[in-house]
Design a protein around this motif. Structure first.
Motif, PDB file in Angstrom:
ATOM      1  N   VAL A   1       0.811  -1.213   0.000  1.00 30.28           N
ATOM      2  CA  VAL A   1       0.000   0.000   0.000  1.00 30.28           C
ATOM      3  C   VAL A   1       0.847   1.266   0.000  1.00 30.28           C
ATOM      4  CG1 VAL A   1      -1.953  -1.098   1.134  1.00 30.28           C
ATOM      5  CG2 VAL A   1      -0.124  -0.116   2.523  1.00 30.28           C
ATOM      6  N   VAL A   2       2.167   1.116   0.203  1.00 25.42           N
ATOM      7  CA  VAL A   2       3.023   2.306   0.216  1.00 25.42           C
ATOM      8  C   VAL A   2       3.217   2.883  -1.177  1.00 25.42           C
ATOM      9  CG1 VAL A   2       4.248   1.638   2.298  1.00 25.42           C
ATOM     10  CG2 VAL A   2       5.078   0.838   0.079  1.00 25.42           C
ATOM     11  N   GLN A  41      12.399   2.914  -5.837  1.00 26.70           N
ATOM     12  CA  GLN A  41      11.120   3.152  -6.513  1.00 26.70           C
ATOM     13  C   GLN A  41      11.262   3.213  -8.035  1.00 26.70           C
ATOM     14  OE1 GLN A  41      10.234   6.202  -2.969  1.00 26.70           O
ATOM     15  NE2 GLN A  41       8.741   6.420  -4.615  1.00 26.70           N
ATOM     16  N   GLY A  42      12.446   2.876  -8.552  1.00 22.58           N
ATOM     17  CA  GLY A  42      12.689   2.966  -9.986  1.00 22.58           C
ATOM     18  C   GLY A  42      12.620   1.630 -10.691  1.00 22.58           C
ATOM     19  N   VAL A  43      12.023   1.615 -11.875  1.00 18.86           N
ATOM     20  CA  VAL A  43      11.933   0.429 -12.729  1.00 18.86           C
ATOM     21  C   VAL A  43      12.378   0.828 -14.134  1.00 18.86           C
ATOM     22  CG1 VAL A  43      10.375  -1.233 -13.824  1.00 18.86           C
ATOM     23  CG2 VAL A  43      10.071  -0.653 -11.416  1.00 18.86           C
ATOM     24  N   ALA A  44      13.197   0.008 -14.757  1.00 20.83           N
ATOM     25  CA  ALA A  44      13.680   0.288 -16.115  1.00 20.83           C
ATOM     26  C   ALA A  44      13.107  -0.719 -17.099  1.00 20.83           C
ATOM     27  CB  ALA A  44      15.206   0.234 -16.155  1.00 20.83           C
ATOM     28  N   ILE A  45      12.634  -0.225 -18.234  1.00 17.96           N
ATOM     29  CA  ILE A  45      12.218  -1.081 -19.353  1.00 17.96           C
ATOM     30  C   ILE A  45      13.053  -0.655 -20.553  1.00 17.96           C
ATOM     31  CG2 ILE A  45      10.335  -1.842 -20.825  1.00 17.96           C
ATOM     32  CD1 ILE A  45       8.382  -1.073 -18.644  1.00 17.96           C
ATOM     33  N   THR A  46      13.946  -1.524 -20.972  1.00 14.92           N
ATOM     34  CA  THR A  46      14.907  -1.144 -22.011  1.00 14.92           C
ATOM     35  C   THR A  46      15.579  -2.395 -22.561  1.00 14.92           C
ATOM     36  OG1 THR A  46      16.826   0.268 -22.454  1.00 14.92           O
ATOM     37  CG2 THR A  46      16.773  -0.856 -20.331  1.00 14.92           C
ATOM     38  N   GLN A  47      16.430  -2.226 -23.559  1.00 15.97           N
ATOM     39  CA  GLN A  47      17.185  -3.355 -24.087  1.00 15.97           C
ATOM     40  C   GLN A  47      18.265  -3.780 -23.092  1.00 15.97           C
ATOM     41  OE1 GLN A  47      17.799  -1.390 -28.168  1.00 15.97           O
ATOM     42  NE2 GLN A  47      17.723  -3.540 -28.675  1.00 15.97           N
ATOM     43  N   GLU A  48      18.512  -5.061 -23.023  1.00  9.07           N
ATOM     44  CA  GLU A  48      19.530  -5.568 -22.117  1.00  9.07           C
ATOM     45  C   GLU A  48      20.901  -4.986 -22.463  1.00  9.07           C
ATOM     46  OE1 GLU A  48      19.494  -9.798 -21.987  1.00  9.07           O
ATOM     47  OE2 GLU A  48      17.592  -9.916 -20.904  1.00  9.07           O
ATOM     48  N   LYS A  61      16.381  14.240  -9.336  1.00  7.32           N
ATOM     49  CA  LYS A  61      16.664  15.459  -8.575  1.00  7.32           C
ATOM     50  C   LYS A  61      15.548  15.724  -7.566  1.00  7.32           C
ATOM     51  CE  LYS A  61      17.459  20.442  -9.337  1.00  7.32           C
ATOM     52  NZ  LYS A  61      16.145  20.988  -8.922  1.00  7.32           N
ATOM     53  N   ALA A  62      14.304  15.524  -8.004  1.00  9.04           N
ATOM     54  CA  ALA A  62      13.170  15.733  -7.102  1.00  9.04           C
ATOM     55  C   ALA A  62      13.209  14.746  -5.939  1.00  9.04           C
ATOM     56  CB  ALA A  62      11.860  15.597  -7.874  1.00  9.04           C
ATOM     57  N   PHE A  63      13.611  13.510  -6.221  1.00 11.62           N
ATOM     58  CA  PHE A  63      13.724  12.506  -5.162  1.00 11.62           C
ATOM     59  C   PHE A  63      14.788  12.911  -4.151  1.00 11.62           C
ATOM     60  CE2 PHE A  63      10.898   9.840  -7.437  1.00 11.62           C
ATOM     61  CZ  PHE A  63      10.571   8.768  -6.622  1.00 11.62           C
ATOM     62  N   ARG A  64      15.934  13.380  -4.639  1.00 10.79           N
ATOM     63  CA  ARG A  64      17.005  13.790  -3.734  1.00 10.79           C
ATOM     64  C   ARG A  64      16.562  14.946  -2.843  1.00 10.79           C
ATOM     65  NH1 ARG A  64      20.134  13.175  -8.408  1.00 10.79           N
ATOM     66  NH2 ARG A  64      20.209  15.453  -8.695  1.00 10.79           N
ATOM     67  N   ALA A 122       6.700  10.048  -2.550  1.00  8.31           N
ATOM     68  CA  ALA A 122       7.230   8.965  -1.721  1.00  8.31           C
ATOM     69  C   ALA A 122       6.501   7.649  -1.949  1.00  8.31           C
ATOM     70  CB  ALA A 122       7.150   9.357  -0.242  1.00  8.31           C
ATOM     71  N   SER A 123       5.296   7.713  -2.523  1.00  7.82           N
ATOM     72  CA  SER A 123       4.520   6.498  -2.778  1.00  7.82           C
ATOM     73  C   SER A 123       4.319   6.262  -4.264  1.00  7.82           C
ATOM     74  CB  SER A 123       3.161   6.586  -2.074  1.00  7.82           C
ATOM     75  OG  SER A 123       2.432   7.717  -2.530  1.00  7.82           O
ATOM     76  N   THR A 124       5.270   6.768  -5.081  1.00 10.87           N
ATOM     77  CA  THR A 124       5.164   6.672  -6.535  1.00 10.87           C
ATOM     78  C   THR A 124       6.242   5.765  -7.115  1.00 10.87           C
ATOM     79  OG1 THR A 124       4.199   8.901  -6.732  1.00 10.87           O
ATOM     80  CG2 THR A 124       5.246   7.991  -8.695  1.00 10.87           C
ATOM     81  N   LEU A 125       5.823   4.803  -7.912  1.00 17.53           N
ATOM     82  CA  LEU A 125       6.760   3.954  -8.658  1.00 17.53           C
ATOM     83  C   LEU A 125       7.099   4.666  -9.961  1.00 17.53           C
ATOM     84  CD1 LEU A 125       7.994   0.973  -8.645  1.00 17.53           C
ATOM     85  CD2 LEU A 125       6.182   0.474 -10.305  1.00 17.53           C
ATOM     86  N   VAL A 126       8.366   4.816 -10.269  1.00 13.98           N
ATOM     87  CA  VAL A 126       8.801   5.504 -11.485  1.00 13.98           C
ATOM     88  C   VAL A 126       9.257   4.464 -12.505  1.00 13.98           C
ATOM     89  CG1 VAL A 126      10.333   7.221 -12.487  1.00 13.98           C
ATOM     90  CG2 VAL A 126       9.521   7.496 -10.132  1.00 13.98           C
ATOM     91  N   ILE A 127       8.577   4.410 -13.648  1.00 11.64           N
ATOM     92  CA  ILE A 127       8.930   3.477 -14.717  1.00 11.64           C
ATOM     93  C   ILE A 127       9.598   4.265 -15.838  1.00 11.64           C
ATOM     94  CG2 ILE A 127       8.083   1.788 -16.384  1.00 11.64           C
ATOM     95  CD1 ILE A 127       5.736   1.251 -14.563  1.00 11.64           C
ATOM     96  N   VAL A 128      10.842   3.975 -16.117  1.00 17.12           N
ATOM     97  CA  VAL A 128      11.610   4.679 -17.145  1.00 17.12           C
ATOM     98  C   VAL A 128      11.736   3.755 -18.357  1.00 17.12           C
ATOM     99  CG1 VAL A 128      13.730   5.934 -17.668  1.00 17.12           C
ATOM    100  CG2 VAL A 128      12.892   5.824 -15.302  1.00 17.12           C
TER     101      VAL A 128
END
Length: 333
Positions: free
Chosen positions: A67-68, A175-182, A163-166, A123-129
């Protein structure tokens, strides 16, 4: 036209079996395999796709029980944003378990606005890049290197978010997730910094069809897309909806893209359909040369917005320029 379509049907069959679709880049076209892994041309690729889908679904389950994390911020441009935006707008329930925002442009004010709207919820947001684009660095007309997962616009958005997170005293890696080529720049960054997850974006899947690769729990969506694939495999022209649409476009645009397409959805949830089609159609069909190296300089331009208001504007122009209108209009109710 029948001989041309039979040749097209055979070419599509070969594509799904792994034939090279883009001779310049030596790439296959594999979004069909995302929807039905049994069609993948080799077991290695099939297992990769299945593992990626399993990993996405496991992350979704983890998030639904944490729930966070209540929101998603997606950072990406072009095909790495349009497909997800369209799916989120068209298919999401009225109150989704995770509400999603997008940073899909390099406008500093726009990026700041999205971050400001999150406020304390950062603080409760997952960031998908999301970044697939491969680009080449040149110096003095000499090819220095080819880099993937390093789209500059996406990188700028990522830097602003970090920067906003810092500044908020938050650890972005949690909270970071990457979707990209290996092994891309983004993949290696996420691995070194220990982000929550890394998902592959396959070389054989174009950015504009990547909304079915990772980033959303899409098993049911994939089943539906696979059913549509089956419908478009018919070699009987009259029974193949994709072929019939292609024939209509070919006939209406004199076979050379002489007219534009205007798409005006009347359903509010399909507002982004025209934007998605712009990239899907124009980036796919806009070509300088055909596969036989003949210079053609042609494509089909797509315009569109939303229902009644925009139809009114276009109809008004049609009445004034009845014999000169360059548009082929598609209205979706």
């Amino acid at each position: 036209m029948e001989p041309r379509f039979q040749a097209a049907f055979k070419a599509m069959e070969d594509l799904e079996k792994g034939a090279i679709a883009n001779p310049d880049e030596g790439r296959m076209v594999g979004h069909y395999w995302l929807r039905n892994t049994k069609l993948a041309p080799n077991s290695f690729l099939r297992v990769q796709i299945e593992n990626a889908l399993d990993a996405v679904c496991k992350l979704n389950l983890r998030l639904l029980h944490r729930v966070v994390l209540l929101k998603i911020l997606s950072v990406g441009i072009g095909g790495s944003a349009l497909g997800l935006q369209f799916v989120a707008e068209a298919l999401a329930p009225d109150n989704p378990p995770l509400k999603i925002r997008f940073i899909d442009n390099t406008d500093p004010a726009g990026i700041d606005h999205q971050i400001a709207q999150l406020g304390s919820e950062l603080a409760s947001t997952l960031v998908i890049v999301i970044s697939k684009t491969t680009y080449v660095v040149y110096l003095s007309n000499k090819n220095l290197s080819t880099l993937s997962g390093g789209t500059p616009e996406t990188r700028n958005g990522l830097l602003e978010v970090q920067k906003a997170f810092r500044e908020a005293g938050l650890d972005f890696s949690k909270q970071g997730v990457a979707i990209t080529q290996e092994d891309s720049l983004l993949d290696n960054t996420a691995r070194i910094e220990g982000w929550v997850a890394r998902f592959p974006m396959f070389d054989c899947v174009g950015g504009r069809t990547s909304e079915m690769s990772a980033g959303i729990d899409i098993r049911e969506m994939l089943v539906g897309a696979s059913m549509m694939d089956n419908a478009t495999r018919s070699t009987m022209l009259r029974n193949n909806p994709a072929a019939l649409l292609a024939l209509c476009w070919y006939w209406a645009s004199d076979g050379v893209g002489s007219k534009d397409i205007v798409v005006l959805p009347y359903k509010d949830s399909l507002l982004l359909f025209s934007r998605y089609l712009q990239q899907l159609v124009m980036e796919s069909l806009g070509k300088e040369f055909d596969l036989d190296s003949n210079r053609v300089d042609q494509g089909i331009t797509v315009y569109g917005n939303k229902g009644n208001t925009d139809q009114h504007a276009e109809q008004d122009q049609l009445c004034m320029l009845m014999t000169k209108s360059p548009s082929l209009s598609l209205y979706k109710r």
